[in-house]
Scaffold this motif. Structure first.
Motif, mmCIF file in Angstrom:
data_model
loop_
_atom_site.group_PDB
_atom_site.id
_atom_site.type_symbol
_atom_site.label_atom_id
_atom_site.label_comp_id
_atom_site.label_asym_id
_atom_site.label_seq_id
_atom_site.Cartn_x
_atom_site.Cartn_y
_atom_site.Cartn_z
ATOM 1 N N ALA A 101 36.137 -43.748 -30.478
ATOM 2 C CA ALA A 101 36.042 -42.299 -30.331
ATOM 3 C C ALA A 101 36.323 -41.867 -28.893
ATOM 4 O O ALA A 101 36.140 -42.632 -27.946
ATOM 5 C CB ALA A 101 34.658 -41.807 -30.755
ATOM 6 N N THR A 102 36.778 -40.624 -28.761
ATOM 7 C CA THR A 102 36.968 -40.018 -27.441
ATOM 8 C C THR A 102 36.167 -38.728 -27.369
ATOM 9 O O THR A 102 35.866 -38.109 -28.389
ATOM 10 C CB THR A 102 38.449 -39.710 -27.160
ATOM 11 N N LEU A 103 35.855 -38.311 -26.155
ATOM 12 C CA LEU A 103 35.116 -37.071 -25.940
ATOM 13 C C LEU A 103 35.779 -36.295 -24.808
ATOM 14 O O LEU A 103 36.013 -36.844 -23.725
ATOM 15 C CB LEU A 103 33.658 -37.353 -25.575
ATOM 16 N N ASP A 104 36.106 -35.023 -25.063
ATOM 17 C CA ASP A 104 36.773 -34.206 -24.048
ATOM 18 C C ASP A 104 36.243 -32.785 -24.062
ATOM 19 O O ASP A 104 35.917 -32.241 -25.123
ATOM 20 C CB ASP A 104 38.286 -34.153 -24.316
ATOM 21 N N ASP A 105 36.204 -32.197 -22.884
ATOM 22 C CA ASP A 105 36.003 -30.767 -22.769
ATOM 23 C C ASP A 105 37.306 -30.092 -23.182
ATOM 24 O O ASP A 105 38.399 -30.484 -22.731
ATOM 25 C CB ASP A 105 35.649 -30.403 -21.329
ATOM 26 N N PHE A 106 37.211 -29.089 -24.025
ATOM 27 C CA PHE A 106 38.395 -28.473 -24.613
ATOM 28 C C PHE A 106 39.335 -27.903 -23.539
ATOM 29 O O PHE A 106 40.550 -28.142 -23.567
ATOM 30 C CB PHE A 106 37.966 -27.376 -25.583
ATOM 31 N N GLU A 107 38.793 -27.174 -22.597
ATOM 32 C CA GLU A 107 39.635 -26.560 -21.562
ATOM 33 C C GLU A 107 40.343 -27.618 -20.729
ATOM 34 O O GLU A 107 41.538 -27.492 -20.406
ATOM 35 C CB GLU A 107 38.788 -25.657 -20.672
ATOM 36 N N GLN A 108 39.630 -28.699 -20.399
ATOM 37 C CA GLN A 108 40.251 -29.773 -19.620
ATOM 38 C C GLN A 108 41.343 -30.475 -20.421
ATOM 39 O O GLN A 108 42.383 -30.859 -19.871
ATOM 40 C CB GLN A 108 39.184 -30.770 -19.184
ATOM 41 N N LEU A 109 41.134 -30.623 -21.731
ATOM 42 C CA LEU A 109 42.158 -31.245 -22.572
ATOM 43 C C LEU A 109 43.413 -30.372 -22.619
ATOM 44 O O LEU A 109 44.535 -30.882 -22.529
ATOM 45 C CB LEU A 109 41.617 -31.473 -23.979
ATOM 46 N N LEU A 110 43.237 -29.060 -22.753
ATOM 47 C CA LEU A 110 44.398 -28.163 -22.765
ATOM 48 C C LEU A 110 45.181 -28.273 -21.457
ATOM 49 O O LEU A 110 46.422 -28.281 -21.468
ATOM 50 C CB LEU A 110 43.952 -26.721 -22.989
ATOM 51 N N ASP A 111 44.476 -28.367 -20.335
ATOM 52 C CA ASP A 111 45.150 -28.538 -19.044
ATOM 53 C C ASP A 111 45.916 -29.861 -19.017
ATOM 54 O O ASP A 111 47.042 -29.937 -18.501
ATOM 55 C CB ASP A 111 44.138 -28.512 -17.899
ATOM 56 N N HIS A 112 45.328 -30.901 -19.586
ATOM 57 C CA HIS A 112 45.963 -32.223 -19.582
ATOM 58 C C HIS A 112 47.227 -32.233 -20.435
ATOM 59 O O HIS A 112 48.227 -32.873 -20.061
ATOM 60 C CB HIS A 112 44.968 -33.273 -20.087
ATOM 61 N N PRO A 164 38.579 -19.660 -26.956
ATOM 62 C CA PRO A 164 39.913 -19.083 -27.152
ATOM 63 C C PRO A 164 40.987 -19.805 -26.344
ATOM 64 O O PRO A 164 40.761 -20.197 -25.193
ATOM 65 C CB PRO A 164 39.747 -17.639 -26.661
ATOM 66 N N VAL A 165 42.149 -19.984 -26.963
ATOM 67 C CA VAL A 165 43.309 -20.524 -26.261
ATOM 68 C C VAL A 165 43.926 -19.378 -25.464
ATOM 69 O O VAL A 165 44.209 -18.316 -26.036
ATOM 70 C CB VAL A 165 44.328 -21.103 -27.261
ATOM 71 N N PRO A 166 44.152 -19.558 -24.165
ATOM 72 C CA PRO A 166 44.484 -18.404 -23.321
ATOM 73 C C PRO A 166 45.875 -17.806 -23.512
ATOM 74 O O PRO A 166 46.038 -16.586 -23.496
ATOM 75 C CB PRO A 166 44.318 -18.954 -21.897
ATOM 76 N N THR A 167 46.881 -18.655 -23.682
ATOM 77 C CA THR A 167 48.254 -18.147 -23.721
ATOM 78 C C THR A 167 49.057 -18.856 -24.809
ATOM 79 O O THR A 167 48.642 -19.906 -25.326
ATOM 80 C CB THR A 167 48.969 -18.356 -22.376
ATOM 81 N N GLN A 168 50.215 -18.289 -25.119
ATOM 82 C CA GLN A 168 51.028 -18.823 -26.213
ATOM 83 C C GLN A 168 51.551 -20.232 -25.931
ATOM 84 O O GLN A 168 51.590 -21.077 -26.823
ATOM 85 C CB GLN A 168 52.206 -17.884 -26.483
ATOM 86 N N ASP A 169 51.972 -20.521 -24.708
ATOM 87 C CA ASP A 169 52.499 -21.855 -24.410
ATOM 88 C C ASP A 169 51.417 -22.913 -24.592
ATOM 89 O O ASP A 169 51.681 -24.010 -25.113
ATOM 90 C CB ASP A 169 53.087 -21.913 -22.992
ATOM 91 N N VAL A 170 50.192 -22.582 -24.193
ATOM 92 C CA VAL A 170 49.074 -23.504 -24.387
ATOM 93 C C VAL A 170 48.789 -23.672 -25.877
ATOM 94 O O VAL A 170 48.551 -24.787 -26.361
ATOM 95 C CB VAL A 170 47.814 -22.986 -23.661
ATOM 96 N N ALA A 171 48.847 -22.575 -26.624
ATOM 97 C CA ALA A 171 48.580 -22.623 -28.060
ATOM 98 C C ALA A 171 49.593 -23.495 -28.788
ATOM 99 O O ALA A 171 49.241 -24.275 -29.689
ATOM 100 C CB ALA A 171 48.602 -21.204 -28.640
ATOM 101 N N GLN A 174 37.057 -20.541 -35.234
ATOM 102 C CA GLN A 174 37.175 -19.093 -35.378
ATOM 103 C C GLN A 174 37.721 -18.397 -34.137
ATOM 104 O O GLN A 174 38.388 -17.368 -34.238
ATOM 105 C CB GLN A 174 35.819 -18.496 -35.749
ATOM 106 N N ALA A 175 37.459 -18.958 -32.972
ATOM 107 C CA ALA A 175 37.840 -18.280 -31.732
ATOM 108 C C ALA A 175 39.148 -18.794 -31.130
ATOM 109 O O ALA A 175 39.580 -18.318 -30.089
ATOM 110 C CB ALA A 175 36.721 -18.443 -30.702
ATOM 111 N N LEU A 176 39.792 -19.765 -31.764
ATOM 112 C CA LEU A 176 40.919 -20.438 -31.126
ATOM 113 C C LEU A 176 42.086 -19.511 -30.807
ATOM 114 O O LEU A 176 42.517 -19.402 -29.666
ATOM 115 C CB LEU A 176 41.416 -21.588 -32.016
ATOM 116 N N PHE A 177 42.648 -18.880 -31.832
ATOM 117 C CA PHE A 177 43.850 -18.070 -31.655
ATOM 118 C C PHE A 177 43.508 -16.585 -31.787
ATOM 119 O O PHE A 177 42.797 -16.191 -32.709
ATOM 120 C CB PHE A 177 44.912 -18.455 -32.689
#
Length: 336
Positions: A232-243, A269-276, A301-304
Motif C-alpha cells: 500500500a501507499t499513502l499520499d496527501d492528495f494535494e502533494q500527489l497532484l503536484d507530483h 477540489p481539483v484546482p484547474t483543468q490541467d490538473v484535473a 463529491q468535491a473533486l470536480f
C-alpha cells in the motif's frame, strides 16, 4: 514513514511503453466465448460474429502479402453502443483473437501519450509492425488530440494495419450510442469511409449505478488500513497532484508498479483543468490495474467543479468519478 507515490519517479523505456499496449488486467481473459449476448438484443450476437470473422481475415499488412499478391484491405470497425453493453469486452476479445504480440491495445489517451513520449514518426513505425491497433474510449472532446489520432490512424491503415475502436458514452449522455458513432465518423472524416460501424444495443449488463459521489473516510482510518498492507501507499492528495505534474502521463502506469492499495488523505477540489486531466489519467491506470483506493477527506463529491462537469471534458470527468467510485468501493470492502 509509509511508502508514497510521490517518492516514485519511474523511468520507462520505449520498449516498455509498447509492451504495455495490451488489454488491461480486468479483461485479461476476455474472449468471444466468454461474451454472453443478450437474446433481447440481436445486435450483440451479430457484433460477436462479425468480429470473429474479422479476426480470421485481418491481413498481416502489405509488406508481408507476397510479391505478386495484392494485400487485402485492412479491417476498420467501430463498436457503437451505450455504457455497459460490453464494447470493451468485445474489443479486448478481438485483440486476444488476433494475438497480443500482433495487436496493440490502449485507450485514446494512452496513444496520444505514446506520441508525446516517442514522437509521431517513431510511434507510426512501432505500431506499423502490428496487425491490429485497438483504441478504446476514443475521445471526441479534444480537437487537437483528435486530429493527431486521425493522422496516426491514416498512416497506419495506409500501411495495412487494421483498426478497431470504441468511444466512451456514459448513461444519460445525449444520444448515447448512435450519436457517438456519428461524432466519431465526423471527427475522423478523412478515414470515415474505411470504418464499418457495428451497433451493440442493450442495457448495462451489470445493472450497476454509476457511483460519482463516494463519501470520504476518516483520515485515521485510511492511515491505519494502509499500515497493514506492505503493498500500500499513502499520499496527501494535494502533494500527489503536484507530483503528477512532474511525471509524464505515459509513466503513470509505472508509478503504480507493485502497488495493491492506494490511500489518499485530504481529498478536496481539483484546482484547474490541467490538473484535473492528469488526475483522470491516473484514475484510468488505477482502474486498468484493479487497484483499490481509500479516499480520506471530502471524498469524490468535491473533486470536480460544476463548471468542469458541464464543460467540454465532462465525459472524462464523469468516467473518472465512476471508476474512482468503483475503486473506492473495493477499498472500503477491505476495511471489513
Amino acid at each position: 514513514m509509509l511508502p508514497s507515490l510521490t517518492e516514485r519517479r519511474p523511468v520507462v523505456t520505449s520498449d516498455r511503453l509498447l509492451a504495455e499496449l495490451v488489454p488491461p488486467r480486468h479483461f485479461a481473459d476476455a474472449s468471444f466465448d466468454s461474451y454472453v449476448p443478450d437474446a433481447a438484443h440481436p445486435s450483440q450476437r451479430a457484433a460477436v460474429e462479425r468480429l470473429r470473422a474479422a479476426a480470421r481475415t485481418i491481413p498481416s499488412g502489405g509488406r508481408r502479402a507476397g510479391l505478386f499478391r495484392k494485400a487485402a484491405e485492412p479491417v476498420a470497425v467501430y463498436l457503437d453502443g451505450g455504457f455497459g453493453v460490453g464494447k470493451t469486452h468485445l474489443l479486448t476479445a478481438l485483440a486476444h483473437a488476433v494475438g497480443t504480440h500482433d495487436s496493440a491495445y490502449g485507450t485514446f489517451v494512452e496513444y496520444t501519450n505514446l506520441v508525446g513520449a516517442l514522437g509521431f514518426l517513431p510511434t507510426v513505425e512501432a505500431l506499423a509492425t502490428r496487425r491490429l491497433v485497438c483504441i478504446d474510449e476514443f475521445e471526441l472532446d479534444d480537437p487537437g488530440d483528435t486530429v493527431l489520432m486521425s493522422r496516426l490512424l491514416r498512416e497506419l491503415t495506409d500501411r495495412g494495419v487494421s483498426l478497431a475502436a470504441t468511444s466512451n458514452t456514459l448513461p444519460g449522455s445525449l444520444g448515447e450510442g448512435r450519436f457517438a458513432a456519428d461524432d466519431f465518423l465526423r471527427e475522423i472524416q478523412a478515414l470515415a469511409a474505411r470504418f464499418e460501424v457495428l451497433r451493440v444495443d442493450g442495457d448495462d449488463y451489470r445493472h450497476r449505478a454509476v457511483v460519482t459521489d463516494a463519501d470520504g473516510l476518516g483520515e485515521d482510518t485510511v492511515r491505519a488500513a494502509v499500515a497493514t498492507r506492505p503493498d500500500a501507499t499513502l499520499d496527501d492528495f494535494e502533494q500527489l497532484l503536484d507530483h503528477l505534474a512532474t511525471v509524464h502521463p505515459s509513466r503513470y502506469g509505472a508509478l503504480l508498479d507493485g502497488v495493491g492499495l492506494v490511500g489518499l488523505t485530504g481529498i478536496g477540489p481539483v484546482p484547474t483543468q490541467d490538473v484535473a486531466l492528469r488526475l483522470v489519467v491516473l484514475v484510468d491506470r488505477l482502474y486498468d490495474r484493479d487497484v483499490p483506493v481509500l479516499l480520506g477527506g471530502a471524498g469524490e463529491q468535491a473533486l470536480f467543479s460544476a463548471e468542469m462537469l458541464a464543460g467540454g471534458y465532462r465525459k472524462k470527468y464523469y468516467r473518472a468519478l465512476s471508476r474512482l467510485g468503483s475503486l473506492a468501493a473495493d477499498g472500503a470492502a477491505l476495511l471489513g
